[in-house]
Motif scaffolding. Structure first.
Motif, PDB file in Angstrom:
ATOM      1  N   TYR A  21       0.842  -1.206   0.000  1.00  0.00           N
ATOM      2  CA  TYR A  21       0.000   0.000   0.000  1.00  0.00           C
ATOM      3  C   TYR A  21       0.875   1.253   0.000  1.00  0.00           C
ATOM      4  CZ  TYR A  21      -2.738   3.728   2.177  1.00  0.00           C
ATOM      5  OH  TYR A  21      -3.309   4.926   2.475  1.00  0.00           O
ATOM      6  N   ARG A  22       1.838   1.290   0.876  1.00  0.00           N
ATOM      7  CA  ARG A  22       2.738   2.445   0.971  1.00  0.00           C
ATOM      8  C   ARG A  22       3.507   2.656  -0.338  1.00  0.00           C
ATOM      9  NH1 ARG A  22       7.096   1.077   4.888  1.00  0.00           N
ATOM     10  NH2 ARG A  22       7.791   0.027   3.019  1.00  0.00           N
ATOM     11  N   ASP A  23       3.887   1.574  -0.990  1.00  0.00           N
ATOM     12  CA  ASP A  23       4.658   1.661  -2.231  1.00  0.00           C
ATOM     13  C   ASP A  23       3.821   2.098  -3.428  1.00  0.00           C
ATOM     14  OD1 ASP A  23       6.894   0.862  -0.827  1.00  0.00           O
ATOM     15  OD2 ASP A  23       6.800  -1.224  -1.503  1.00  0.00           O
ATOM     16  N   VAL A  24       2.528   1.767  -3.444  1.00  0.00           N
ATOM     17  CA  VAL A  24       1.703   2.072  -4.616  1.00  0.00           C
ATOM     18  C   VAL A  24       0.804   3.294  -4.434  1.00  0.00           C
ATOM     19  CG1 VAL A  24       1.698  -0.344  -5.357  1.00  0.00           C
ATOM     20  CG2 VAL A  24      -0.237   0.536  -4.020  1.00  0.00           C
ATOM     21  N   MET A  25       0.695   3.811  -3.238  1.00  0.00           N
ATOM     22  CA  MET A  25      -0.233   4.908  -2.966  1.00  0.00           C
ATOM     23  C   MET A  25      -0.022   6.100  -3.901  1.00  0.00           C
ATOM     24  SD  MET A  25      -0.890   6.785   0.639  1.00  0.00           S
ATOM     25  CE  MET A  25      -2.281   7.861   0.842  1.00  0.00           C
ATOM     26  N   HIS A  26       1.215   6.399  -4.237  1.00  0.00           N
ATOM     27  CA  HIS A  26       1.500   7.564  -5.093  1.00  0.00           C
ATOM     28  C   HIS A  26       0.959   7.410  -6.513  1.00  0.00           C
ATOM     29  CE1 HIS A  26       4.766   4.923  -6.389  1.00  0.00           C
ATOM     30  NE2 HIS A  26       4.817   5.667  -7.473  1.00  0.00           N
ATOM     31  N   TYR A  30      -7.506   8.654  -5.465  1.00  0.00           N
ATOM     32  CA  TYR A  30      -8.547   8.573  -4.445  1.00  0.00           C
ATOM     33  C   TYR A  30      -8.349   7.377  -3.520  1.00  0.00           C
ATOM     34  CZ  TYR A  30     -10.994  11.780  -7.548  1.00  0.00           C
ATOM     35  OH  TYR A  30     -11.323  12.844  -8.333  1.00  0.00           O
ATOM     36  N   VAL A  31      -8.800   7.572  -2.290  1.00  0.00           N
ATOM     37  CA  VAL A  31      -8.936   6.498  -1.313  1.00  0.00           C
ATOM     38  C   VAL A  31     -10.436   6.299  -1.120  1.00  0.00           C
ATOM     39  CG1 VAL A  31      -8.575   5.825   1.085  1.00  0.00           C
ATOM     40  CG2 VAL A  31      -6.811   7.121  -0.126  1.00  0.00           C
ATOM     41  N   VAL A  32     -10.904   5.065  -1.258  1.00  0.00           N
ATOM     42  CA  VAL A  32     -12.324   4.756  -1.119  1.00  0.00           C
ATOM     43  C   VAL A  32     -12.466   3.682  -0.047  1.00  0.00           C
ATOM     44  CG1 VAL A  32     -14.386   3.887  -2.275  1.00  0.00           C
ATOM     45  CG2 VAL A  32     -12.736   5.285  -3.551  1.00  0.00           C
ATOM     46  N   GLU A  33     -13.330   3.958   0.926  1.00  0.00           N
ATOM     47  CA  GLU A  33     -13.556   3.004   2.000  1.00  0.00           C
ATOM     48  C   GLU A  33     -15.045   2.665   2.064  1.00  0.00           C
ATOM     49  OE1 GLU A  33     -12.621   2.575   6.764  1.00  0.00           O
ATOM     50  OE2 GLU A  33     -12.376   4.514   5.788  1.00  0.00           O
ATOM     51  N   THR A  34     -15.339   1.372   1.996  1.00  0.00           N
ATOM     52  CA  THR A  34     -16.710   0.886   2.148  1.00  0.00           C
ATOM     53  C   THR A  34     -16.751   0.019   3.401  1.00  0.00           C
ATOM     54  OG1 THR A  34     -16.430  -1.173   0.895  1.00  0.00           O
ATOM     55  CG2 THR A  34     -16.958   0.820  -0.376  1.00  0.00           C
ATOM     56  N   GLU A  35     -17.915  -0.530   3.701  1.00  0.00           N
ATOM     57  CA  GLU A  35     -18.004  -1.359   4.906  1.00  0.00           C
ATOM     58  C   GLU A  35     -17.233  -2.672   4.759  1.00  0.00           C
ATOM     59  OE1 GLU A  35     -21.694  -2.876   2.682  1.00  0.00           O
ATOM     60  OE2 GLU A  35     -20.710  -0.955   2.895  1.00  0.00           O
ATOM     61  N   ARG A  36     -16.920  -3.063   3.532  1.00  0.00           N
ATOM     62  CA  ARG A  36     -16.245  -4.350   3.331  1.00  0.00           C
ATOM     63  C   ARG A  36     -14.813  -4.247   2.851  1.00  0.00           C
ATOM     64  NH1 ARG A  36     -19.099  -8.663   0.230  1.00  0.00           N
ATOM     65  NH2 ARG A  36     -17.705  -9.900   1.498  1.00  0.00           N
ATOM     66  N   ASP A  63      -8.985   1.753 -12.518  1.00  0.00           N
ATOM     67  CA  ASP A  63      -7.572   1.624 -12.131  1.00  0.00           C
ATOM     68  C   ASP A  63      -7.456   1.550 -10.614  1.00  0.00           C
ATOM     69  OD1 ASP A  63      -6.757   1.730 -14.799  1.00  0.00           O
ATOM     70  OD2 ASP A  63      -6.607   3.911 -14.749  1.00  0.00           O
ATOM     71  N   ALA A  64      -7.893   0.448 -10.054  1.00  0.00           N
ATOM     72  CA  ALA A  64      -7.984   0.313  -8.606  1.00  0.00           C
ATOM     73  C   ALA A  64      -6.957  -0.667  -8.039  1.00  0.00           C
ATOM     74  CB  ALA A  64      -9.389  -0.145  -8.224  1.00  0.00           C
ATOM     75  N   TRP A  65      -6.687  -0.476  -6.780  1.00  0.00           N
ATOM     76  CA  TRP A  65      -5.894  -1.384  -5.963  1.00  0.00           C
ATOM     77  C   TRP A  65      -6.757  -1.741  -4.761  1.00  0.00           C
ATOM     78  CZ3 TRP A  65      -4.109  -1.335  -0.929  1.00  0.00           C
ATOM     79  CH2 TRP A  65      -3.087  -2.231  -0.603  1.00  0.00           C
ATOM     80  N   VAL A  66      -6.878  -3.025  -4.441  1.00  0.00           N
ATOM     81  CA  VAL A  66      -7.780  -3.508  -3.396  1.00  0.00           C
ATOM     82  C   VAL A  66      -6.983  -3.970  -2.184  1.00  0.00           C
ATOM     83  CG1 VAL A  66      -9.637  -5.134  -2.874  1.00  0.00           C
ATOM     84  CG2 VAL A  66      -9.311  -4.343  -5.216  1.00  0.00           C
ATOM     85  N   ASN A  88     -16.818   6.337   2.251  1.00  0.00           N
ATOM     86  CA  ASN A  88     -15.901   7.445   2.472  1.00  0.00           C
ATOM     87  C   ASN A  88     -14.963   7.538   1.268  1.00  0.00           C
ATOM     88  OD1 ASN A  88     -14.518   9.539   3.778  1.00  0.00           O
ATOM     89  ND2 ASN A  88     -13.072   8.101   4.690  1.00  0.00           N
ATOM     90  N   ILE A  89     -14.939   8.701   0.621  1.00  0.00           N
ATOM     91  CA  ILE A  89     -14.066   8.926  -0.533  1.00  0.00           C
ATOM     92  C   ILE A  89     -13.227  10.160  -0.253  1.00  0.00           C
ATOM     93  CG2 ILE A  89     -13.956   9.434  -2.999  1.00  0.00           C
ATOM     94  CD1 ILE A  89     -16.746   8.096  -3.182  1.00  0.00           C
ATOM     95  N   GLU A  90     -11.925  10.012  -0.366  1.00  0.00           N
ATOM     96  CA  GLU A  90     -11.023  11.127  -0.140  1.00  0.00           C
ATOM     97  C   GLU A  90     -10.058  11.240  -1.313  1.00  0.00           C
ATOM     98  OE1 GLU A  90      -9.037  11.087   3.656  1.00  0.00           O
ATOM     99  OE2 GLU A  90     -10.693   9.962   4.539  1.00  0.00           O
ATOM    100  N   GLU A  91      -9.799  12.466  -1.719  1.00  0.00           N
ATOM    101  CA  GLU A  91      -8.776  12.698  -2.727  1.00  0.00           C
ATOM    102  C   GLU A  91      -7.436  12.736  -2.010  1.00  0.00           C
ATOM    103  OE1 GLU A  91      -7.745  15.607  -6.486  1.00  0.00           O
ATOM    104  OE2 GLU A  91      -9.539  15.976  -5.292  1.00  0.00           O
ATOM    105  N   ILE A  92      -6.473  12.049  -2.569  1.00  0.00           N
ATOM    106  CA  ILE A  92      -5.147  11.991  -1.964  1.00  0.00           C
ATOM    107  C   ILE A  92      -4.397  13.264  -2.320  1.00  0.00           C
ATOM    108  CG2 ILE A  92      -2.947  10.769  -1.891  1.00  0.00           C
ATOM    109  CD1 ILE A  92      -4.508   8.234  -2.733  1.00  0.00           C
ATOM    110  N   ALA A  93      -4.042  14.027  -1.316  1.00  0.00           N
ATOM    111  CA  ALA A  93      -3.239  15.228  -1.549  1.00  0.00           C
ATOM    112  C   ALA A  93      -1.806  14.783  -1.811  1.00  0.00           C
ATOM    113  CB  ALA A  93      -3.304  16.144  -0.339  1.00  0.00           C
ATOM    114  N   LYS A  94      -1.228  15.292  -2.851  1.00  0.00           N
ATOM    115  CA  LYS A  94       0.133  14.874  -3.200  1.00  0.00           C
ATOM    116  C   LYS A  94       1.122  15.204  -2.090  1.00  0.00           C
ATOM    117  CE  LYS A  94      -1.248  13.070  -6.920  1.00  0.00           C
ATOM    118  NZ  LYS A  94      -1.461  11.650  -6.930  1.00  0.00           N
TER     119      LYS A  94
END
Length: 100
Positions: A21-26, A30-36, A63-66, A88-94
């Protein structure tokens, strides 16, 4: 296997997943969080669908990463998600990606 062995194995999988996750986040916007699940993606479309007095959310991610330790391939071109709880949807600030 003993329960300690299984717990240790799952802890190692979770740590490996966090490192990935840390390596691919850049690579994502967006970060998307659902209940599952927890996703990183570059494009997200959310539709709120009313059903009687309730609603559900229909999400289409591109173009997602799960975040899932048991998936052999966490990179997915298109994802279609139905969620019956808050999303919850958040835009990743660079600037969030810069390491100290």
């Amino acid at each position: 296997m003993m329960s300690q062995d299984i717990e240790g194995y799952e802890n190692n999988l979770e740590l490996d997943l966090f490192r990935e996750y840390r390596d691919v986040m850049h690579l994502f916007t967006y970060v998307v969080e659902t209940e599952r699940r927890f996703y990183l993606c570059n494009q997200v479309d959310v539709q709120v669908k009313p059903v009687g007095n309730d609603v559900f959310f229909e999400l289409r991610l591109t173009d997602a990463w799960v975040w899932d330790i048991y998936r052999t391939s966490r990179f997915v071109k298109n994802v279609h998600v139905l969620s019956f709880k808050d999303v919850n949807i958040e835009e990743i600030a660079k600037s969030d990606l810069e390491l100290p």
